[in-house]
Design an enzyme around this catalytic site. Structure first.
Site, PDB file in Angstrom:
ATOM      1  N   ALA A 213      54.215   3.712 -10.434  1.00 34.88           N
ATOM      2  CA  ALA A 213      52.839   3.999 -10.027  1.00 34.88           C
ATOM      3  C   ALA A 213      52.418   3.168  -8.811  1.00 34.88           C
ATOM      4  O   ALA A 213      53.162   2.311  -8.328  1.00 34.88           O
ATOM      5  CB  ALA A 213      51.909   3.746 -11.200  1.00 34.88           C
ATOM      6  N   HIS A 214      51.211   3.403  -8.373  1.00 29.72           N
ATOM      7  CA  HIS A 214      50.659   2.740  -7.194  1.00 29.72           C
ATOM      8  C   HIS A 214      50.625   1.223  -7.343  1.00 29.72           C
ATOM      9  O   HIS A 214      50.297   0.701  -8.386  1.00 29.72           O
ATOM     10  CB  HIS A 214      49.276   3.265  -6.839  1.00 29.72           C
ATOM     11  N   ASN A 215      50.987   0.549  -6.270  1.00 33.71           N
ATOM     12  CA  ASN A 215      50.875  -0.903  -6.177  1.00 33.71           C
ATOM     13  C   ASN A 215      51.836  -1.670  -7.082  1.00 33.71           C
ATOM     14  O   ASN A 215      51.709  -2.880  -7.248  1.00 33.71           O
ATOM     15  CB  ASN A 215      49.436  -1.363  -6.456  1.00 33.71           C
TER      16      ASN A 215
END
EC number: 2.3.1.191
Lengths: 328, 328, 328
Positions: free
Chosen positions: B235-237
């Site tokens: 996922a993001h980050n």
């Protein structure tokens, strides 16, 4: 198609029959409208026969207190499915080799094939008769595909793959990408070259966005009649037996062998080098870490219960060894 | 390649050597045929040395009661893998820019690149030397790809992505799609714009149908030497450290940080904003909901046992808090 | 954009304001540099206001012991997200129908559409105004797509699909492939023809490599405002309500109904024919095998604990029924 004709095809007895009406569609029992045919297969659903707006229904036993026309057959559900095949025939796709398809001169294509736009077919590929390859599919060199297959748009088949007859592969699936294998050297992961292949036998269906990895040596094999649902992962050197069902998001790790006529329910995981014998059912979300050598139903998926209640159970679960040691 | 030559390359001692035979293939110990070389790495498999039809095998210690020619090396398995690299060299792909590839005039391509049919490369993309981009791959603008990479067919790389050298990405993977972030307004989910990016460092390999989301701000980063198996979700980050192994169908939620030299086994899930330190192994199917700050092996995958037995256990499990409260 | 202007837009009060500086970027609080704006939404993060290099921050209450310029707003996080939308507007994509796109003459395209390279659009497809279709997307016949949609590269939409307005579909997703349904005949799995369709309502966002199967009869439906994360599987005849969140790798089996405003966390599985009412949260990795008819939080994901400890617990867990029977 009219009622008498349908009854004839399925060798069914007509009940409440008055008029040879035309059946113009199929429907589930609650969504049905005038002209539709539906079915009731479970006794507990009998009451719906009085509510449905269908013109007729397949039943196993006449439902006496319902006015609706009933066609009494051995297996109402199967009769219904077969009638769909008759009433909604697969539309014919005319043989074609799209100009935009890049087909190697060294590829051999059978008769009546359909090669859609923007398909890439590499050297020495062989494709059987009547096979349909939809747009954006990539077929690596030396791959063989049998007769009467349907490869939906955007499938990737890496080189050296062997695919039987009447195989269906849905969009986004990737067949024969490298297995996930590395050896350690100087604290780093070095890639193990995968020179094996993938074999997919007759009558296999593969869902959307599935991945099946090529063997390191030898073969990853999916045997005949097996059906694989979307987003399933089959690792290198796995063997899946005949007529087995792998439900969505199942993962099978390297070199494991699954028997014939098994069902692995959704999100099941099988560790590597595991053997599962024939006629085994694994319930949803279970992990298989040991061989299963006896037919039966296995599982341990933990079901959702109220979170506040689960947190209390978990408190005791995580202290189980201490509690039993102390107590006894 | 002949036996003496192989022994020389791997600095091995020949045992049972009579004649400098030619090795024409590699194989697993049980599938081997005349002319093949194989290996035995575990003492418990020694007995197979008498059954195999291979012409020679790599071993760690001579197996005295087997007639087969043996090449004694420090690590038979690794010698075997390296011999495969020698006997089956990657076929050379000639540099080429397919006419059907849509390459922006504002893109910069290195030397000896291969751009396959129906590739789309947008503005300001930079691609290093010797990199291979297979058909149907889409590369969004401003993306940079290093030297000696292989991007298999049907990969999507959204804009602004940074990819290092010797990176391999298998078919169907999607790099830098929007992270899954919304804020609430008037009872509705409003999209949070993701202006961060994805960075993939040197020597990373990404399997088939993997998804790696772009950061909201800053970067989602996969550090050097890390290997990611099929159908994994990042996922993001998220930050994944160096030389880490993410086995198939792993999911890592937003902003979590995984250390170096970790192994997350198949179907592991990591919640958001979690920190896992270096040298941690998570066993298959486990969920990580708390930071893991000490190296070690962690897990709680529930394995498949007979369903009828499990249902009885579950009966008590779900009453655990009551039973212990009552009992004590 | 200058500070006074930003304060004005968000109806914020300036604190520590000295000079109307220009804001040139947005950043997370720790990565911020001169010229950036950031935000602090949680009181426990207040201390970061003294460490950040940002030029200004959105806050809910003034942080008195920090020198930094603060814009006091009702919801600092949302103000920050909205400012991103303003400062980083979506770049305009000029309407275009790529020459390499194969668009059926029987398809109807709205105004200002963008059809990228190598898109295939079949007969009787309808596409609304301002919709963007990126390269390598396949749209099957009779499919309708509304206004202002974004379909990212390499999406497959099978025939007969209905898609509303402002729908976003990320790369690799497959919409309306056949449901996974077979009946048994002569010990073999026979394919049940799927003549239903998929309906995706307004404002739905679908992540990368998602699969949504077409209904057998009737519809698989995703209702308005629902957001679906990567690698999620939605089976035939499923209904997902409005404004629901399905996190990555969720799987929902056939004919299940999920309510409005639900959250299914990562890797949750829902069995077939299940009903989950509105406002239900299912925690990560949980399996739902029974209807959930009361709003609340449900779950039983088993979290990773030290493996050696877990093995001891498992010893007792798998004997739980015997232990309690014996003991009482």
């Amino acid at each position: 198609m009219r009622l008498l004709k349908i009854a004839e095809i399925f060798n069914g007895k007509l009940y409440n029959f008055k008029e040879d009406k035309e059946i113009t569609g199929v429907s589930s029992i609650l969504s049905a409208k005038e002209g539709d045919i539906s079915f009731i297969s479970e006794p507990k659903l009998k009451a719906l026969a009085k509510k449905t707006k269908a013109t007729a229904i397949f039943v196993k036993e006449p439902i006496e207190d319902a006015d609706i026309v009933q066609i009494v057959v051995e297996n109402p559900q199967v009769a219904f499915y077969k009638l769909i095949d008759i009433l909604y025939p697969e539309e014919e796709i005319k043989p074609r080799k799209a100009k935009t398809a890049k087909i190697s001169k060294k590829a051999k294509l059978g008769e009546n094939v359909y090669i859609g736009d923007y398909v890439v077919i590499e050297d020495n590929v062989e494709i059987g008769n009547n096979t349909i390859i939809h747009p954006f599919t990539y077929i690596g060199k030396n791959t063989k595909i049998g007769n009467d297959c349907i490869i939906y748009p955007r499938v990737t088949i890496y080189k050296d793959t062997i695919i039987g007859n009447r195989v269906i592969i849905h969009s986004g699936s990737v067949i024969a990408s490298d297995g996930f294998g590395y050896y350690q050297e100087d604290g780093k992961h070095k890639k193990i070259k995968h020179i094996g292949k993938v074999v997919i036998e007759d009558d296999v269906e593969i869902g959307a966005n599935v991945t099946i990895d090529r063997a390191m040596l030898d073969e990853t094999i999916i045997k005949k009649g097996t059906k694989i649902d979307n987003l399933t992962m089959i690792a290198h050197n796995v063997q899946v037996g005949e007529n087995t069902i792998l439900v969505s998001q199942v993962g099978i790790a390297g070199s494991s062998k699954i028997g014939n006529n098994c069902i692995l329910a959704g999100q099941v995981g099988v560790a590597d080098h595991i053997k599962i014998t024939d006629n085994v059912i694994i319930t949803a979300k279970s992990g298989v870490g040991k061989d299963i050598l006896k037919a039966g139903v296995y599982g341990s998926g933990i079901n959702a219960i109220e979170w506040s209640r689960w947190k209390k159970i978990l408190f005791y679960l995580y202290r189980l060894n201490e509690l039993f040691k102390k107590g006894r």
